[in-house]
Scaffold this motif. Sequence first.
Motif, PDB file in Angstrom:
ATOM      1  N   ASP A  56       2.444  11.242   4.747  1.00 26.23           N
ATOM      2  CA  ASP A  56       1.901  12.610   4.710  1.00 26.23           C
ATOM      3  C   ASP A  56       1.461  13.058   6.102  1.00 26.23           C
ATOM      4  O   ASP A  56       1.741  12.390   7.099  1.00 26.23           O
ATOM      5  CB  ASP A  56       0.739  12.665   3.709  1.00 26.23           C
TER       6      ASP A  56
ATOM      7  N   PRO B 194       2.435   5.295   4.754  1.00 28.00           N
ATOM      8  CA  PRO B 194       1.853   6.645   4.877  1.00 28.00           C
ATOM      9  C   PRO B 194       2.923   7.615   5.383  1.00 28.00           C
ATOM     10  O   PRO B 194       3.489   7.408   6.461  1.00 28.00           O
ATOM     11  CB  PRO B 194       0.746   6.465   5.905  1.00 28.00           C
TER      12      PRO B 194
ATOM     13  N   ARG C 266       1.431   6.185  -3.461  1.00 26.17           N
ATOM     14  CA  ARG C 266       0.120   5.879  -2.902  1.00 26.17           C
ATOM     15  C   ARG C 266      -0.781   7.101  -3.056  1.00 26.17           C
ATOM     16  O   ARG C 266      -0.288   8.231  -3.184  1.00 26.17           O
ATOM     17  CB  ARG C 266       0.200   5.453  -1.431  1.00 26.17           C
ATOM     18  N   ASP C 267      -2.070   6.871  -3.064  1.00 26.03           N
ATOM     19  CA  ASP C 267      -3.060   7.958  -3.100  1.00 26.03           C
ATOM     20  C   ASP C 267      -2.873   8.886  -4.294  1.00 26.03           C
ATOM     21  O   ASP C 267      -3.173  10.083  -4.223  1.00 26.03           O
ATOM     22  CB  ASP C 267      -3.009   8.774  -1.797  1.00 26.03           C
ATOM     23  N   GLY C 268      -2.314   8.382  -5.400  1.00 29.79           N
ATOM     24  CA  GLY C 268      -2.133   9.217  -6.585  1.00 29.79           C
ATOM     25  C   GLY C 268      -0.930  10.132  -6.528  1.00 29.79           C
ATOM     26  O   GLY C 268      -0.770  11.021  -7.383  1.00 29.79           O
TER      27      GLY C 268
ATOM     28  N   ARG D  11       0.805  -1.220   0.000  1.00 26.08           N
ATOM     29  CA  ARG D  11       0.000   0.000   0.000  1.00 26.08           C
ATOM     30  C   ARG D  11       0.835   1.266   0.000  1.00 26.08           C
ATOM     31  O   ARG D  11       0.329   2.342  -0.290  1.00 26.08           O
ATOM     32  CB  ARG D  11      -0.927  -0.003   1.225  1.00 26.08           C
TER      33      ARG D  11
ATOM     34  N   TYR E  12       5.953  10.221  -3.228  1.00 20.96           N
ATOM     35  CA  TYR E  12       6.612  10.946  -2.150  1.00 20.96           C
ATOM     36  C   TYR E  12       8.090  10.548  -2.132  1.00 20.96           C
ATOM     37  O   TYR E  12       8.407   9.358  -2.162  1.00 20.96           O
ATOM     38  CB  TYR E  12       5.981  10.602  -0.797  1.00 20.96           C
TER      39      TYR E  12
ATOM     40  N   ASN F  61      -0.267  13.838   9.561  1.00 18.22           N
ATOM     41  CA  ASN F  61      -1.060  13.054  10.494  1.00 18.22           C
ATOM     42  C   ASN F  61      -1.737  14.009  11.469  1.00 18.22           C
ATOM     43  O   ASN F  61      -1.078  14.610  12.325  1.00 18.22           O
ATOM     44  CB  ASN F  61      -0.142  12.069  11.248  1.00 18.22           C
TER      45      ASN F  61
ATOM     46  N   THR G  96       1.024   0.766  -6.359  1.00 16.41           N
ATOM     47  CA  THR G  96       1.507   1.433  -5.150  1.00 16.41           C
ATOM     48  C   THR G  96       2.665   0.632  -4.565  1.00 16.41           C
ATOM     49  O   THR G  96       2.956  -0.491  -4.978  1.00 16.41           O
ATOM     50  CB  THR G  96       0.383   1.539  -4.109  1.00 16.41           C
TER      51      THR G  96
ATOM     52  N   LYS H  14       6.467  15.906  -2.913  1.00 18.78           N
ATOM     53  CA  LYS H  14       5.182  15.265  -3.170  1.00 18.78           C
ATOM     54  C   LYS H  14       4.715  15.668  -4.558  1.00 18.78           C
ATOM     55  O   LYS H  14       4.438  16.838  -4.818  1.00 18.78           O
ATOM     56  CB  LYS H  14       4.158  15.687  -2.109  1.00 18.78           C
TER      57      LYS H  14
ATOM     58  N   LYS I 272      -0.172   3.172 -11.327  1.00 16.24           N
ATOM     59  CA  LYS I 272      -1.260   2.445 -10.687  1.00 16.24           C
ATOM     60  C   LYS I 272      -0.751   1.537  -9.567  1.00 16.24           C
ATOM     61  O   LYS I 272      -1.466   1.258  -8.609  1.00 16.24           O
ATOM     62  CB  LYS I 272      -2.022   1.622 -11.723  1.00 16.24           C
TER      63      LYS I 272
END
Length: 659
Positions: A83, A81, A140-142, A78, A145, A85, A168, A160, A166
């Motif tokens: 970005d 993460p 991720r999320d388009g 995935r 990073y 928080n 991830t 970013k 497509k």
Amino acid sequence: MAKKREEYGNESISSLKGADRVRKRPSVIFGSDGLEGCEHSFFEILSNSIDEAREGYGSKIVVTHFADDSIQVQDFGRGIPVDWNNNEQCYNWELVFCELYAGGKYKEQGNNYEYSLGLNGLGSCATQYSSEYFDVTVVRDGFQYDLHFEKGNIVGEMKKTPTTQKKTGTTQKWRADLDVFTDIKIPQAYFLDTIKKQAVVNPGVLFEFVDHTPDGVQKFDFCYENGITDYLKELVGEQGLTGVEYWEAERVGRDRDDRDDYKVKLSVALCFSNRVQISEYYHNSSFLEYGGSPERAVRQAFVSQIDSYLKQNGKYLKNEGKITFADVEDCLCLISSSFSTQTSYENQTKKAITNKFIYEAMTEFLKHQLEVYFLENPVDASKIAEQVLVNKRSRENAEKTRLNIKKKLQGNMDITNRVQKFVDCRTKDVSKRELFIVEGDSALGSCKLSRDAEFQAIIPVRGKILNCLKSGYDKIFKSDIIIDLLKVLGCGVEVKAKQNKDIASFDLSGLRWNKVIICTDADVDGFQIRTLILTMLYRLTPTLIEEGYVYIAQTPLYEINTKNKVYFAYNEPEKAQILEEIGSEKYTIQRSKGLGENEPDMMWLTTMNPETRRAIKVMPEDAERMSQVFDLFEGDDLQGRKDHIANHGHEYLDLADIS
């Protein structure tokens, strides 16, 4: 002037902050500041990618080792993460890569990882802190990073950028810092072993390893569709007594009454073999080098159930003792892979687990499975029982042999146990005692008259002793000459061959001598006897050679007499030099007699007096080369000996006893 001591006060206490918490104390996190610690830092990053794949996010992980010892791990999960928080009011990249004890595996509810290899929130941050540089790319999320760290600190800002990719996932590339680790050159063998083990316990996940070597780029793929079952079949091949069984179960329980319940998933692949022995334990995908709870469960369950079967079926002999796990282990091939939602590792390096409930659950599970298996497979059960009993009785016989040999070799040197014709010295001070191993009874008499009885002892070798490279241990230990020599040495024997481990009883502290001196005639027979004695010591007590206790006494080759002086030449060049020194003076020259024919004064002067003798310390700088030479001349390689004689025999014609 004396150095002033610093006062120990309130200002003496300090704490490490930021990256220094790892960079200055890497052993706390990684278990070592050497290569092993560096290897573990790699495994920490790999573990996070494995956790993603096991949860069903991505089915491939690519590991790349570059020529400069930098490493890259790419997964297709995935994506970490990184970005903002809102809950923590900071960026997630700060939590993951710059904060110890932070990550996505702490929440009691909504944990993203049910069975996680990485538990403590240390790995990503600690590896980043200990790196010369550390680059992260997350998709991720388009967005893509990008982060760049150097020596534990971020350089610039997180980039970013929108992406149309497509797939991830997370890519992390870093180079371990030589300011932190003493060695960062992780060998290919470590990568291959670690990655293969992870493929074994993560069925269906494809692991690719790319290694940039001086010889070019090498690629390796590992994937086991059926996990530990396929792996065990690969290891055992056609050498099993029984077919491979696969058992699995899930349990729920707790380690202590006041603790919460947690889930345990157990899986075991096993078979029995009289040729192969395997036992490997994994938990949450981590290889448990020291086992812990699963290994203890296997020991308890298998001994209990096989012992019960033997008793119920009358397999034990009358008054025969119970089997041990060593008897089972010698024919057991077992791979255990367990997972739990809570895990107690012995330490951060995850080489053993200590969960009480996992031990109890796995013991009960294995006992039940074995009981059912024995009932449903009576032929296999009988094979297993017979093989375990064979192992048990072989072990007990070997132990009896070992104890008998130890008693035989290390018995007290009293009147009832005295070695025939051994002549001891007076001093009990081991640091002064010398043992001369001499050739035959005549040499014994001559050396006995020549020696200093205070510190020099003598034992004769009667003829040529057994060739210890060509003979088995049973035959060796039936040789009276060898047993007598070993008794006198007093240190027992060390047998390094694995199959004879039980008869090794060597103890250097039992050695009764400071020097062991081999003293033979300076002729072909003498050389052969010397070689056979050295071969015996090399095979049975190699430490004596390695530690410098063994010597060869040089005896003169020629005795040259003039009117005023007697000269001794130990070789041809010395003979030529002496004759040159004598010049026109009249002399007589004769080949040296055997040791038994020498006058005591001459023997003392040339062979036994520490001040005037020549003794060569047998201290092989290259034990492997020594082994090769011994094997060539005393082993079974007849063709090798013939080839050597054909190629080099002419070099020794002068020494040959040819009339």
